[in-house]
Design a protein around this motif. Structure first.
Motif, short mmCIF file in Angstrom:
data_model
loop_
_atom_site.label_atom_id
_atom_site.label_comp_id
_atom_site.label_asym_id
_atom_site.label_seq_id
_atom_site.Cartn_x
_atom_site.Cartn_y
_atom_site.Cartn_z
N UNK A 1 117.80 -15.69 -150.90
CA UNK A 1 117.15 -15.21 -149.69
C UNK A 1 115.89 -14.38 -149.96
N UNK A 2 115.68 -13.99 -151.24
CA UNK A 2 114.46 -13.27 -151.60
C UNK A 2 113.41 -14.17 -152.25
N UNK A 3 113.69 -15.47 -152.36
CA UNK A 3 112.67 -16.39 -152.86
C UNK A 3 111.45 -16.32 -151.93
N UNK B 1 129.37 -22.40 -152.57
CA UNK B 1 128.46 -22.58 -153.70
C UNK B 1 128.58 -21.54 -154.81
N UNK B 2 129.22 -20.41 -154.55
CA UNK B 2 129.32 -19.40 -155.62
C UNK B 2 130.04 -19.97 -156.82
N UNK C 1 123.38 -16.92 -152.63
CA UNK C 1 122.55 -16.74 -151.44
C UNK C 1 121.77 -15.43 -151.48
N UNK C 2 122.39 -14.36 -151.98
CA UNK C 2 121.72 -13.06 -151.95
C UNK C 2 120.60 -12.95 -152.98
N UNK D 1 124.08 -17.94 -145.65
CA UNK D 1 125.16 -16.97 -145.68
C UNK D 1 126.49 -17.64 -145.31
N UNK D 2 126.46 -18.49 -144.30
CA UNK D 2 127.69 -19.13 -143.83
C UNK D 2 128.32 -20.01 -144.92
#
Length: 322
Positions: A187-189, A209-210, A183-184, A203-204
């Motif tokens: 989120x910058x895509x 998915x990690x 996610x981190x 985030x939730x």
């Protein structure tokens, strides 16, 4: 006496005392390694010279060299005669004694009181990641997706030129399957790149998915260990930091940026050769980071256990529980 916390982890309730000469030797070794990794970074910072690879580990993760340089033994360990030193002023330490020999030990309750909920959340993510096989098909294209359909003056790394034209960046993104699981990074895509990813990450849903082939998920182990402050053994923190240095370099070498000024050659993931090289690193990364995750989970369990009263139920407590 040992008590079982879960089927794979045991801990001692009684503290262990480390003689002064031994813990000072470990501390000195810690300082040497930290200095070897960070001296160049500190000198560049004094000159005001940015580094697009290394700075990330201290800016994005909001850690400082001074904090990392502090060696901690982890909970359940008394450092003989440390109560005579400046360590008495450090956060999360208290005086203790064993068989008449005095020193300092980590105050696990203090660590959990300060950061328990965040450690508990980190543990959830790390434990979930250990259960999954590594997915090696992302090819590090998150940096490409962060540039997708941007203008000439839009980059995430100021003053770092691109090694390929922007049209090629767009073509690579459009012709590839974006499989980012972190996610981190997602989120910058750029806005047009988000729907091209196989997953709409939140985030939730991070723990859902990690996966261990992800370079950034592995670099986060360093951040999780740093979050534990004195609760993380220094050796774990440094091994995670060294791994993060390696992954960050590969992360940026596989990006569209030209890092020749910093002596780094590209991993051209827009080609079959580059993708093969990237996947080869990911396979080694899975093995390395899964071992680090096991050590981190053990350290978190020990911290949780040592933060509970001696008469507490022998079942593993939840970090941050009342």
């Amino acid at each position: 006496m040992t008590e079982q916390l879960d089927p794979s982890r045991t801990v001692r309730r009684s503290p262990v005392l480390i003689p002064e000469a031994l813990w000072r030797s470990r501390e000195d070794r810690h300082h040497e390694i930290v200095d070897s990794l960070t001296t160049d970074h500190l000198q560049r910072r004094q000159r005001g010279t940015p580094h697009p690879v290394v700075d990330f580990l201290f800016t994005y993760y909001r850690t400082s060299v001074g904090t990392i340089r502090r060696w901690h033994p982890g909970p359940g360990v008394i450092l003989e005669n440390a109560h005579h030193e400046a360590r008495t002023e450090w956060r999360h330490y208290r005086q203790a004694s064993l068989h008449g020999r005095r020193g300092l030990m980590v105050d696990a309750e203090s660590v959990v009181a300060r950061s328990g909920p965040r450690i508990r959340r980190a543990r959830e993510i790390v434990e979930a990641t250990t259960t999954r096989a590594g997915a090696t098909g992302c090819f590090g294209l998150h940096e490409w997706a962060m540039l997708y359909r941007t203008g000439a003056d839009e980059t995430r790394h100021d003053h770092v030129p691109l090694r390929i034209p922007r049209q090629v960046v767009d073509d690579v993104v459009e012709s590839s399957r974006l499989r980012c699981t972190h996610f981190d990074a997602f989120r910058f895509f750029t806005e047009p790149a988000e729907p091209l990813n196989e997953l709409r990450l939140t985030r939730a849903g991070q723990a859902d998915h990690e996966q261990p082939a992800c370079l950034h998920a592995g670099m986060d182990i360093y951040a999780h260990a740093a979050l534990m402050e004195a609760g993380a053994p220094g050796e774990l923190l440094l091994d995670a930091l060294r791994a993060a240095f390696d992954a960050r370099e590969v992360d940026m070498r596989s990006s569209p940026y030209d890092l020749s000024e910093w002596g780094l050659t590209p991993i051209p993931v827009e080609t079959a050769r580059g993708r093969t090289e990237f996947v080869a690193f990911q396979r080694r990364w899975i093995s390395l980071t899964q071992a680090l995750r096991s050590r981190l989970l053990l350290a978190m369990d020990r911290l949780a256990y040592e933060s509970t009263p001696a008469h507490a139920n022998a079942a593993r407590p939840s970090v941050g529980s009342a």
